[in-house]
Design an enzyme around this catalytic site. Structure first.
Site, PDB file in Angstrom:
ATOM      1  N   SER A  95       0.916  -1.192   0.063  1.00 24.88           N
ATOM      2  CA  SER A  95       0.073   0.209  -0.074  1.00 24.88           C
ATOM      3  C   SER A  95       0.762   1.277  -0.104  1.00 24.88           C
ATOM      4  O   SER A  95       1.863   1.394  -0.916  1.00 24.88           O
ATOM      5  CB  SER A  95      -1.145  -0.004   1.341  1.00 24.88           C
ATOM      6  OG  SER A  95      -2.051   0.627   0.970  1.00 24.88           O
ATOM      7  N   HIS A 151      -7.377  -5.606  -0.771  1.00 26.04           N
ATOM      8  CA  HIS A 151      -6.061  -4.758  -0.191  1.00 26.04           C
ATOM      9  C   HIS A 151      -5.637  -5.292   0.634  1.00 26.04           C
ATOM     10  O   HIS A 151      -6.042  -4.968   2.208  1.00 26.04           O
ATOM     11  CB  HIS A 151      -6.844  -3.303  -0.042  1.00 26.04           C
ATOM     12  CG  HIS A 151      -5.700  -2.427   0.183  1.00 26.04           C
ATOM     13  ND1 HIS A 151      -4.799  -1.968  -0.962  1.00 26.04           N
ATOM     14  CD2 HIS A 151      -5.109  -1.577   1.116  1.00 26.04           C
ATOM     15  CE1 HIS A 151      -4.092  -0.886  -0.501  1.00 26.04           C
ATOM     16  NE2 HIS A 151      -4.073  -0.883   0.583  1.00 26.04           N
TER      17      HIS A 151
HETATM   18  C1  GCU Z   1      -4.869   5.172   1.835  1.00 26.93           C
HETATM   19  C2  GCU Z   1      -4.458   6.034   0.622  1.00 26.93           C
HETATM   20  C3  GCU Z   1      -3.891   4.879  -0.286  1.00 26.93           C
HETATM   21  C4  GCU Z   1      -3.171   3.919   0.304  1.00 26.93           C
HETATM   22  C5  GCU Z   1      -3.762   3.314   1.514  1.00 26.93           C
HETATM   23  C6  GCU Z   1      -2.749   2.470   2.365  1.00 26.93           C
HETATM   24  O1  GCU Z   1      -6.281   4.664   1.706  1.00 26.93           O
HETATM   25  O2  GCU Z   1      -5.347   6.763   0.112  1.00 26.93           O
HETATM   26  O3  GCU Z   1      -3.267   5.486  -1.322  1.00 26.93           O
HETATM   27  O4  GCU Z   1      -2.421   3.222  -0.603  1.00 26.93           O
HETATM   28  O5  GCU Z   1      -4.395   4.102   2.384  1.00 26.93           O
HETATM   29  O6  GCU Z   1      -1.734   2.722   2.638  1.00 26.93           O
HETATM   30  O7  GCU Z   1      -3.332   1.605   2.968  1.00 26.93           O
END
Ligand code: GCU
Length: 418
Positions: free
Chosen positions: A258, A399
Site C-alpha cells: 500500500s 487490499h
Molecule cells: C489510503 C491511501 C492509499 C493507500 C492506502 C494504504 O487509503 O489513500 O493511497 O495506498 O491508504 O496505505 O493503505
C-alpha cells in the site's frame, strides 16, 4: 451494481470526493502516456547516463520531491542477538541505527532474522512495517521500541503509549517470517513511524528534521515528503544489512504494501543496491497509472495524506492528464533490476489493471537491456504468476498482504534470485 467507495467514518466532504472517483471500466476516458524515455535513448548505457537522471528528476519535481543525502554520521549498534530464535531456525539481531546531522540525532530500530541452516550468504527481504517490529513477529523476544509515536491502526492500540503482549505478532501473517526463513531467506523490518510518523504533523519527530528547518517543511514549496523520508530509511537499513556477513548484498529485496508499496517503488528507483523491488497493492502514486482515470485519484490522496508528497503536488489535484509524468516512468527506473508488482482483484481503488498496464509500459526500458520485462501479454488471471524480469501477480481478494502473496513471491524469488 454501481460500485461505490464509502465508509461510515467519512465526513460528507470526504465522501463527496470518494464519489468523484471513477470505478467503472466503461467510463475510463482515453488517455496518452508521456514517452517513457527521453528522445535518443537507445541502449542500456544511454539509459543509465541520460534516462535515469531525467526520470528521477521528473518524479522529484512533480511527485515525491528529493530523498535526502546520507547523514553526516551513521552508526549501527547491535542491541540484541539471539541465535536460536524460532526454535533454532534463525538468528535474530536487533539494531539501533544512529543517524546524526547538524547536531541532531534520530534512531531507527531494525529487526533482522538470519536463517541458520544455510551454506551461503542469504538473500534478504527488507520492508518497512506499519505497527512496530514486535507486531510483525510471533517471536516473544523481539524488543518493543519506544512506541510513543507509533500508530494506533485498527486493533493495534498502545495502552498508555506502551505496546502490550496482546499486540505481539498481530501483523505476523503479513510477514511470514518462519516461511521465509525456512526457504533460506533472511528478513528485516523497521517501523515507518521511526522514519517519519505518518501524519500531517509528523515532521518534528521525523528524520526530515535533520535536513530541513520547520519553516522550510511547512512551506507550500516543500521539496520533499514522507514517501521520500521512508525511502531514505530503507537505504539506511540497507547500509546496516550490508555490514552483515550472513547477508548477500547482491540479493537485497525491498517490499512494501500500500503506501509502503509506493515507498518500496520510490526506494527501488533511487537505490540501485536493491536487486528486486516488490510492490503490493501500491495503487495511486505507486504502480498505478495516474492518467488512466480509475480508482483512487490525486484529489483523494491529497485529502488524507498531503504530507506524503512534495508541497506543491496539490496543484495537480484533478489534473492527472496534465502532469508531465506517470507511474510507468517510476517503474522504468528499476530497470534493468528485477521488479515485481502484486495487485488484488477486489482492490479496485488501487486499480489492478492500471498497475498491470504501467508494468507493461515500463517494459520498454527493460528492452534496452535485452529483457522482455513483463512477459505476460494480457493481465494474468488471479493466481497465475508471471515470471519475467518484471513479475506480476494478481491475488483474488481485497487490499491486503496474505500468505498467498508470500507463496507466489517466494516462488518468483527462487526462480529469479535463487
Ligand atoms: C489510503 C491511501 C492509499 C493507500 C492506502 C494504504 O487509503 O489513500 O493511497 O495506498 O491508504 O496505505 O493503505
Amino acid at each position: 451494481m454501481q460500485k461505490r467507495f464509502a465508509h461510515e467514518n467519512f465526513p460528507p466532504e470526504i465522501q463527496a470526493k470518494a464519489d468523484r472517483m471513477n470505478l467503472e471500466e466503461s467510463q475510463v476516458p482515453a488517455y496518452t502516456l508521456p514517452a517513457i524515455l527521453p528522445a535518443g535513448v537507445q541502449n542500456g548505457i544511454d539509459f543509465q547516463t541520460r534516462a535515469r537522471p531525467f526520470l528521477l528528476g521528473l518524479l522529484e519535481k512533480y511527485l515525491y520531491g528529493v530523498v535526502p543525502p546520507h547523514c553526516q554520521e551513521f552508526r549501527c549498534e547491535l542491541t540484541a542477538e539471539q541465535r536460536d530464535a524460532f526454535a533454532g531456525l534463525a538468528t535474530r539481531r536487533e539494531f539501533t541505527l544512529h543517524c546524526r546531522q547538524n547536531g541532531l540525532h534520530r534512531a531507527l530500530n531494525l529487526l533482522v532474522y538470519l536463517p541458520n541452516q544455510v551454506s551461503r550468504p542469504a538473500a534478504v527481504f527488507l520492508g518497512l512495517n506499519f505497527a512496530g517490529n514486535a507486531a510483525c513477529s510471533t517471536d516473544p523476544d523481539v524488543i518493543y521500541q519506544k512506541p510513543d509515536f507509533y500508530p494506533s491502526l485498527g486493533t493495534i492500540r498502545y495502552a498508555d503509549s506502551r505496546a502490550t503482549e496482546a499486540q505481539r505478532g498481530t501483523q505476523a501473517s503479513r510477514w511470514e517470517f518462519e516461511q521465509v526463513l525456512k526457504r533460506g531467506y533472511a528478513a528485516a523490518t523497521m517501523c515507518y513511524y521511526d522514519v517519519y510518523p505518518d501524519r500531517p504533523d509528523g515532521f518534528e519527530n521525523s528524520i526530515m528534521r535533520l535536513f530541513y528547518q520547520p519553516q522550510e517543511w511547512s512551506s507550500p514549496e516543500r521539496n520533499s515528503g514522507a514517501i521520500s523520508a521512508w525511502a531514505w530509511g530503507i537505504s539506511r537499513a540497507i547500509d546496516c544489512l550490508q555490514t552483515q556477513p550472513e547477508i548477500d548484498s547482491r540479493r537485497i529485496i525491498v517490499h512494501g504494501h500500500s503506501r509502503l508499496g509506493k515507498t518500496a517503488l520510490w526506494a527501488g528507483a533511487n537505490d540501485q543496491r536493491i536487486a528486486l523491488t516488490v510492490s503490493n497493492c501500491s495503487g495511486t502514486c505507486g504502480a498505478k497509472l495516474a492518467k488512466r482515470i480509475y480508482g483512487e485519484n490525486y484529489e483523494w490522496i491529497l485529502a488524507w495524506n498531503p504530507h506524503w508528497l512534495r508541497g506543491d503536488f496539490s496543484r495537480w489535484s484533478g489534473r492527472e492528464n496534465e502532469i508531465p509524468v506517470d507511474q510507468h516512468q517510476l517503474l522504468a527506473l528499476v530497470a534493468p533490476r528485477l521488479l515485481y508488482i502484486a495487485s488484488a482483484s477486489e482492490d479496485v481503488y488501487a486499480d489492478p489493471k492500471g498497475e498491470f498496464l504501467a508494468a507493461q509500459a515500463a517494459s520498454e526500458a527493460y528492452a534496452l537491456f535485452g529483457s522482455a520485462g513483463l512477459e505476460a501479454a494480457e493481465q494474468p488471471a488471479p493466481g497465475q504468476l508471471s515470471c519475467g524480469d518484471i513479475g506480476y501477480y494478481l491475488r483474488r481478494g481485497e487490499h491486503a498482504v496474505t500468505p498467498e502473496n508470500w507463496q507466489a513471491l517466494l516462488e518468483y524469488c527462487d526462480r529469479k534470485l535463487g
